[in-house]
Every structure is written in C-alpha cells, then in structure tokens.
Motif scaffolding. Structure first.
Motif, mmCIF file in Angstrom:
data_model
loop_
_atom_site.group_PDB
_atom_site.id
_atom_site.type_symbol
_atom_site.label_atom_id
_atom_site.label_comp_id
_atom_site.label_asym_id
_atom_site.label_seq_id
_atom_site.Cartn_x
_atom_site.Cartn_y
_atom_site.Cartn_z
ATOM 1 N N HIS A 1 0.866 -1.186 0.000
ATOM 2 C CA HIS A 1 0.000 0.000 0.000
ATOM 3 C C HIS A 1 0.894 1.225 0.000
ATOM 4 O O HIS A 1 1.931 1.257 0.655
ATOM 5 C CB HIS A 1 -0.918 0.017 1.231
ATOM 6 C CG HIS A 1 -2.142 0.837 1.031
ATOM 7 N ND1 HIS A 1 -3.335 0.297 0.589
ATOM 8 C CD2 HIS A 1 -2.364 2.159 1.173
ATOM 9 C CE1 HIS A 1 -4.246 1.254 0.491
ATOM 10 N NE2 HIS A 1 -3.674 2.402 0.834
ATOM 11 N N THR B 1 1.241 5.498 0.520
ATOM 12 C CA THR B 1 0.597 6.610 1.222
ATOM 13 C C THR B 1 0.093 7.659 0.231
ATOM 14 O O THR B 1 -0.502 8.653 0.633
ATOM 15 C CB THR B 1 1.560 7.261 2.234
ATOM 16 O OG1 THR B 1 2.755 7.660 1.541
ATOM 17 C CG2 THR B 1 1.909 6.291 3.341
ATOM 18 N N LEU C 1 -7.645 10.720 -3.456
ATOM 19 C CA LEU C 1 -7.632 11.296 -2.113
ATOM 20 C C LEU C 1 -6.823 12.583 -2.166
ATOM 21 O O LEU C 1 -5.634 12.553 -2.480
ATOM 22 C CB LEU C 1 -7.000 10.290 -1.153
ATOM 23 C CG LEU C 1 -7.116 10.559 0.345
ATOM 24 C CD1 LEU C 1 -8.567 10.561 0.798
ATOM 25 C CD2 LEU C 1 -6.332 9.528 1.139
ATOM 26 N N TYR D 1 -12.953 8.053 4.308
ATOM 27 C CA TYR D 1 -12.013 8.344 3.211
ATOM 28 C C TYR D 1 -12.644 9.356 2.247
ATOM 29 O O TYR D 1 -12.020 10.346 1.867
ATOM 30 C CB TYR D 1 -11.743 7.014 2.515
ATOM 31 C CG TYR D 1 -10.623 6.941 1.511
ATOM 32 C CD1 TYR D 1 -9.395 6.366 1.862
ATOM 33 C CD2 TYR D 1 -10.786 7.378 0.210
ATOM 34 C CE1 TYR D 1 -8.378 6.242 0.929
ATOM 35 C CE2 TYR D 1 -9.771 7.260 -0.719
ATOM 36 C CZ TYR D 1 -8.575 6.684 -0.354
ATOM 37 O OH TYR D 1 -7.567 6.558 -1.277
ATOM 38 N N ARG E 1 -12.760 12.759 3.953
ATOM 39 C CA ARG E 1 -11.436 13.402 4.067
ATOM 40 C C ARG E 1 -11.005 13.972 2.723
ATOM 41 O O ARG E 1 -10.368 15.023 2.663
ATOM 42 C CB ARG E 1 -10.402 12.384 4.564
ATOM 43 C CG ARG E 1 -10.578 12.030 6.037
ATOM 44 C CD ARG E 1 -9.720 10.824 6.406
ATOM 45 N NE ARG E 1 -8.312 11.052 6.180
ATOM 46 C CZ ARG E 1 -7.468 10.133 5.693
ATOM 47 N NH1 ARG E 1 -7.892 8.921 5.396
ATOM 48 N NH2 ARG E 1 -6.195 10.423 5.519
ATOM 49 N N SER F 1 -6.584 4.574 8.285
ATOM 50 C CA SER F 1 -7.182 4.281 6.984
ATOM 51 C C SER F 1 -6.438 3.138 6.286
ATOM 52 O O SER F 1 -7.039 2.162 5.825
ATOM 53 C CB SER F 1 -7.133 5.552 6.120
ATOM 54 O OG SER F 1 -7.455 5.274 4.791
ATOM 55 N N ILE F 2 -5.121 3.256 6.239
ATOM 56 C CA ILE F 2 -4.345 2.232 5.522
ATOM 57 C C ILE F 2 -4.350 0.909 6.292
ATOM 58 O O ILE F 2 -4.646 -0.150 5.742
ATOM 59 C CB ILE F 2 -2.892 2.715 5.281
ATOM 60 C CG1 ILE F 2 -2.905 3.889 4.295
ATOM 61 C CG2 ILE F 2 -2.007 1.571 4.778
ATOM 62 C CD1 ILE F 2 -1.547 4.451 3.948
ATOM 63 N N LYS G 1 -7.530 -1.280 6.391
ATOM 64 C CA LYS G 1 -7.753 -2.048 5.141
ATOM 65 C C LYS G 1 -6.789 -3.238 5.071
ATOM 66 O O LYS G 1 -7.174 -4.338 4.685
ATOM 67 C CB LYS G 1 -7.553 -1.151 3.906
ATOM 68 C CG LYS G 1 -8.628 -0.091 3.730
ATOM 69 C CD LYS G 1 -8.602 0.551 2.359
ATOM 70 C CE LYS G 1 -7.519 1.583 2.155
ATOM 71 N NZ LYS G 1 -7.684 2.824 2.931
HETATM 72 N N1 URA Z 1 -4.070 5.644 1.378
HETATM 73 C C1 URA Z 1 -5.132 5.297 2.145
HETATM 74 O O1 URA Z 1 -5.724 4.245 1.954
HETATM 75 N N2 URA Z 1 -5.528 6.137 3.110
HETATM 76 C C2 URA Z 1 -4.901 7.308 3.369
HETATM 77 O O2 URA Z 1 -5.299 8.005 4.283
HETATM 78 C C3 URA Z 1 -3.800 7.665 2.567
HETATM 79 C C4 URA Z 1 -3.403 6.816 1.561
#
Ligand code: URA
Length: 411
Positions: free
Chosen positions: A82, A84, A114, A165, A168, A183-184, A187
C-alpha cells in the motif's frame, strides 16, 4: 455519550478512550453520526493529532466496522503493498498482477482519489465494466482461481474507511498521521496478510512533506502491523515529481500496461520491482522476467475478465477515453530540467476533472497529462515537456499555465 462533547475534547487536544473512539466510528458507520460532525472531528484530529494508543483504537475500530478475510488452510502466503499516495503513482496496477504470477495471493483493498492524489479504484473503473465491489466470498473464490483481487472497501470490509475516506478527500483532512495510519492499516489488517510492504512517500506531491514526517508515519504503521502479527516492511520514496510520465485515470492505466508489457518509464518499473521484491517468494529476477515475457500482462487480462471487464478494451483504452482536447506544452527555455513539481501537476489534474470536490462527484477518466518530461533530462526551448488531455480548450489553457509554473530548467 454526547458526540459534540467528544469533538470538543479532541478540538482542545484532550484524549479519547477506546470506548469513545469505537462509539464515534460505530455511530458514523451506521449513519447516526452525520458527515458534518465527522468532518469536524477529522479536522480536530488534523490539528491536535492522536496518541499512539488513540491511533490504535481508531485503526481497530475501523477494522471492526467490517470483517476480516478468511482463507482455506491450503492458501499460499498472503501479501500486499500500500502506498501513502503520490502523483502518477500507478504501481498497484502493475504490482498486483505481477505478484499474482508468484506463489502468493494478493487480496488488494484500495481507495479512490484522495486529496491531490489519484486512487487505484478510480483508475480501475476507467476499464469499462470493471467492478471494484467484490464480496468476501467472491474475493476468496477469485484468489483461488487467479491469485489476485483488486477491490474497494465494502459493507463487508472497512465500511468506516469507505465513508471517512470519501469525507477526508473533500474536507482538507487527508494529511494527518493518525487518520492515514487508521485508513491504511484497517484495510490491510482486514486482508489477513502474512506480509505487507508500505510505500511511504515524502515531498511536494505527498501528504508528508519531509522525510522525518514520512519516517514517523512509516514507523507508526509498522508498529500497528507488527503488533497484529503482519510482517511489515517500509520503503521511503521521494515524491517531488510525478512517478512515470502520465497522470490521470485512464492515462495511468495505459502507462501501467506499458510496464506490464516490459516497457514504460524506468522509474515506474524500478519502483514496482523494488516494492514487489520485498514480499515475493520467487525473487526479483523472476519478477523482471514476468514483466518482460508477457506473464504479468496476461495476468492483468485474467484479472479484468474476472471482475467484469473485457481484456480487449485494454488495447484501446486511449481511444475509449480520448479527451476532446489534447494539447502539447513546450519548454519555455533550454537546459537540464530541475523541477516538474508533483503538487502543481496533481492540482492541475484535479482542476481538469480527474478528482472530486464533493463526495459522490463523478470524475472524468480521460483527462490528465502524458509524455511528461523528467527531472534530469535536457531540453531545448520549444521541446514538448508534456501533453494535456482536457475537456475543453479553456481547461487545457489553464492547465498549460500551471505546468509552466511547476517547471524549471537550468542551462
Ligand atoms: N491511502 C489510504 O488508503 N488512506 C490514506 O489516508 C492515505 C493513503
């Protein structure tokens, strides 16, 4: 519990207990806490932060808003990566099918655009028919068949992140360490992984502007992953210029396909291999071979077919999403390129229509940039340093001015 009192406490920098954080997330997920209160809460967290304990409470509350994937005992090693978030970062589109050529399963849960960054789900949806709404049972069935699934947060997995998400994205509350960690990692924990590699970016086009900020974020995510039994590696990458040469949803899919066919920009191929090698079983040489001999490209076709798309569309994605206006940008002077600012290109891409300004906005898959010049290259005045794909001549003109602002070369 009284919601305004909890928001007020965080606004004033006070701590929240595990029960209080769980209450806020449960009420929000189940629709009893409205978006305006969650937006105020997110802004309070943005300004006041959270302790390590509160960050863990938030991560676990968001994880527990849904379930966790469960696999048959015969499943191989379960891995994922994943990022950022960065400008032009389409590594997931390459890495997921590439790793699925290995003896591993890749159950990738991603997000949409995002802030100034694009999102894997939006990019995937530029492939006609591709569905990112996959149930837990379907995901595991598909993993058994082809070793990879690329999906969004659903009612089954991380519904709290799905809602937060999206909020934000449009409330300027993205660049907050606790919100990013939760958030990361919610998941990734929902994927029940054996190993995870995190791509933590810093620079103008990243949410963390400096390397120390990125290291703090990386360590916080690694601590949560480690505590939950996931072997978690972190790589740090600068994000001052776009990754690769394309930015924009369909344009990025096209570039990802080039890498899956053994070509594409060198920085994008290298970064994908560096990340994939951290969690692969077969090792880097084999990963390179799968990019060069068509194995990884064939895996993308299988993935698209399994999730509702037609692999033949991948060959004509540029045609399917041809923007009404395509305009070249020319170098204003001669010399070596010292700047192609990621933040400027990301914001220009949003202004072209590649991202949202309200939750639920539709996005334009066709707009963005390609053929972007890279820092270190030498150009002459008048050379093409990028192409703009826009919905109108005026949008293209505005984007052209922005690219010139973000560009510098020195003779
Ligand atoms: N990726 C995500 O899933 N969430 C975040 O807040 C930033 C990057």
């Amino acid at each position: 519990m009284h919601i305004p009192t909890l928001i007020e406490r965080k606004r004033d920098g006070g701590p929240l207990s595990e029960d209080e954080v769980r209450f806020l997330i449960r009420e929000f997920t189940e629709g009893r806490l409205p978006d305006y209160q969650m937006s105020a809460f997110a802004m309070a967290v943005y300004f006041k932060g959270m302790s390590a304990d509160e960050t863990t409470f938030l991560t676990l509350a968001m994880l527990d808003s849904g379930g966790k994937m469960s696999y048959p005992a015969t499943a191989p090693r379960i891995v994922d990566k994943h990022s950022t978030g960065g400008i032009g970062d389409k590594t997931s589109l390459i890495l997921a099918p590439l790793l699925a050529c290995d003896e591993v399963w890749v159950p990738m849960i991603s997000g949409r655009g995002l802030g100034i960054t694009g999102g894997t789900l939006d990019k995937l949806e530029s492939i006609p028919g591709f569905s990112v709404n996959v149930s837990g049972d379907e995901a595991v069935r598909q993993l058994g068949k082809i070793g990879v699934v690329m999906m969004g947060q659903t009612a089954d997995f991380c519904p709290a992140d799905k809602k937060l998400y999206a909020l934000r994205d449009v409330t300027a509350t993205v660049p907050s360490q606790p919100l990013i960690v939760a958030s990361i990692m919610s998941k990734k924990l929902a994927e029940s992984l054996d190993a995870l590699v995190l791509d933590v970016k810093f620079g103008s086009g990243a949410f963390m502007k400096t390397r120390p900020e990125a290291e703090s974020l990386g360590s916080a995510m690694q601590a949560v992953g480690g505590a939950m039994g996931v072997e978690t590696r972190v790589l740090y990458h600068p994000m001052d210029e776009p990754l690769g040469r394309s930015v924009g949803n369909a344009l990025e899919v096209v570039e990802a396909i080039q890498v899956l066919e053994g070509g594409g920009p060198g920085d994008l191929r290298k970064m994908t291999l560096d990340l994939a090698a951290e969690v692969s079983v077969a090792g880097r040489d084999k990963l390179e071979q799968w990019l060069d001999d068509g194995t990884a490209r064939a895996k993308l076709d299988e993935l698209v077919a399994c999730q509702g798309g037609d692999p033949d569309d991948l060959k004509r994605l540029e045609e399917i999403h041809a923007a009404p206006v395509i305009r070249e940008v020319h170098a204003p002077g001669s010399g070596q390129i010292t700047r192609m600012d990621a933040d400027t290109i990301g914001r220009a891409s949003l202004a072209l229509g590649a991202g949202r300004s309200r939750t639920g906005d539709s996005i334009d898959f066709s707009v963005g940039f390609d053929r972007l010049a890279k820092v270190g290259e030498v150009v002459k005045a008048g050379d093409v340093i990028g192409r703009i794909h826009a919905a109108s001549a005026s949008a293209a003109e505005e984007a052209g001015e922005r690219v010139e602002e973000g560009f510098q070369c020195e003779s």
